[in-house]
Scaffold this motif. Sequence first.
Motif, PDB file in Angstrom:
ATOM      1  N   PHE A  99      82.689   1.099 -27.682  1.00  0.00           N
ATOM      2  CA  PHE A  99      81.337   1.767 -27.689  1.00  0.00           C
ATOM      3  C   PHE A  99      80.703   1.563 -26.757  1.00  0.00           C
ATOM      4  N   ASN A 100      80.635   0.272 -26.393  1.00  0.00           N
ATOM      5  CA  ASN A 100      79.580  -0.337 -25.118  1.00  0.00           C
ATOM      6  C   ASN A 100      80.290   0.502 -23.716  1.00  0.00           C
TER       7      ASN A 100
ATOM      8  N   VAL B  90      93.489   1.036 -22.615  1.00  0.00           N
ATOM      9  CA  VAL B  90      93.117   0.177 -23.755  1.00  0.00           C
ATOM     10  C   VAL B  90      92.750   0.705 -25.065  1.00  0.00           C
ATOM     11  N   ALA B  91      91.511   1.381 -25.031  1.00  0.00           N
ATOM     12  CA  ALA B  91      90.936   1.806 -26.318  1.00  0.00           C
ATOM     13  C   ALA B  91      91.572   3.059 -26.600  1.00  0.00           C
TER      14      ALA B  91
ATOM     15  N   ASP C 213      86.908  -5.929 -32.088  1.00  0.00           N
ATOM     16  CA  ASP C 213      86.350  -6.256 -31.014  1.00  0.00           C
ATOM     17  C   ASP C 213      86.637  -5.313 -29.743  1.00  0.00           C
ATOM     18  N   THR C 214      87.738  -4.594 -30.050  1.00  0.00           N
ATOM     19  CA  THR C 214      88.033  -3.492 -29.168  1.00  0.00           C
ATOM     20  C   THR C 214      87.140  -2.327 -29.332  1.00  0.00           C
ATOM     21  N   ALA C 215      86.840  -1.940 -30.736  1.00  0.00           N
ATOM     22  CA  ALA C 215      85.956  -0.760 -31.124  1.00  0.00           C
ATOM     23  C   ALA C 215      84.483  -1.137 -30.450  1.00  0.00           C
TER      24      ALA C 215
ATOM     25  N   ALA D  12      96.967   4.876 -32.126  1.00  0.00           N
ATOM     26  CA  ALA D  12      98.028   3.906 -32.821  1.00  0.00           C
ATOM     27  C   ALA D  12      97.461   3.683 -34.059  1.00  0.00           C
ATOM     28  N   GLY D  13      96.046   3.620 -34.338  1.00  0.00           N
ATOM     29  CA  GLY D  13      95.393   3.051 -35.465  1.00  0.00           C
ATOM     30  C   GLY D  13      95.561   1.572 -35.677  1.00  0.00           C
TER      31      GLY D  13
END
Length: 147
Positions: free
Chosen positions: A103-104, A84-85, A97-99, A91-92
């Motif tokens: 990070f987590n 996912v990430a 939320d995904t970022a 792809a930019g």
Amino acid sequence: MREVSLSRLYLLRAMYLLVVVGLGVFAVPSILRHAGQRELAQGIVDAMLLAFWLLSMLGLRYPLQMLPVLLWELVWKVLWLGMVAWPAWRAGTMDADTAENAFNCSFVVLVPLVLPWGYLVRHYLRAPGDPWRAQDAAAPERKVAEA
């Protein structure tokens, strides 16, 4: 002689403690305060986080027996980051939320550092598996009796 050093057991306990404190401060209070019906996906996430938190508490006392919990955490986070990430970042198209979740999840890099890899190889890869049928379980006893 101990199969896993005392210092490695303390490292494992520190990892479980990090999970217990981290989730206990940042996730569990809001999960427990949530009133009303949850959306399906959020309910699944909340239940899994609470289960991980509770099992990590057991890991403080039984660090080796609870290793599958850390392995599960390692595997799902690496898979999520890779599936996912990473593609979203390349792809930019990574949203906030995904970022934040990436990070987590990136803290998973600590897990391989504390895992007792020799123990895991001996007990999960090289050790014989549990029997599949009742006669398989009795086979070692028959061999001993026949000898």
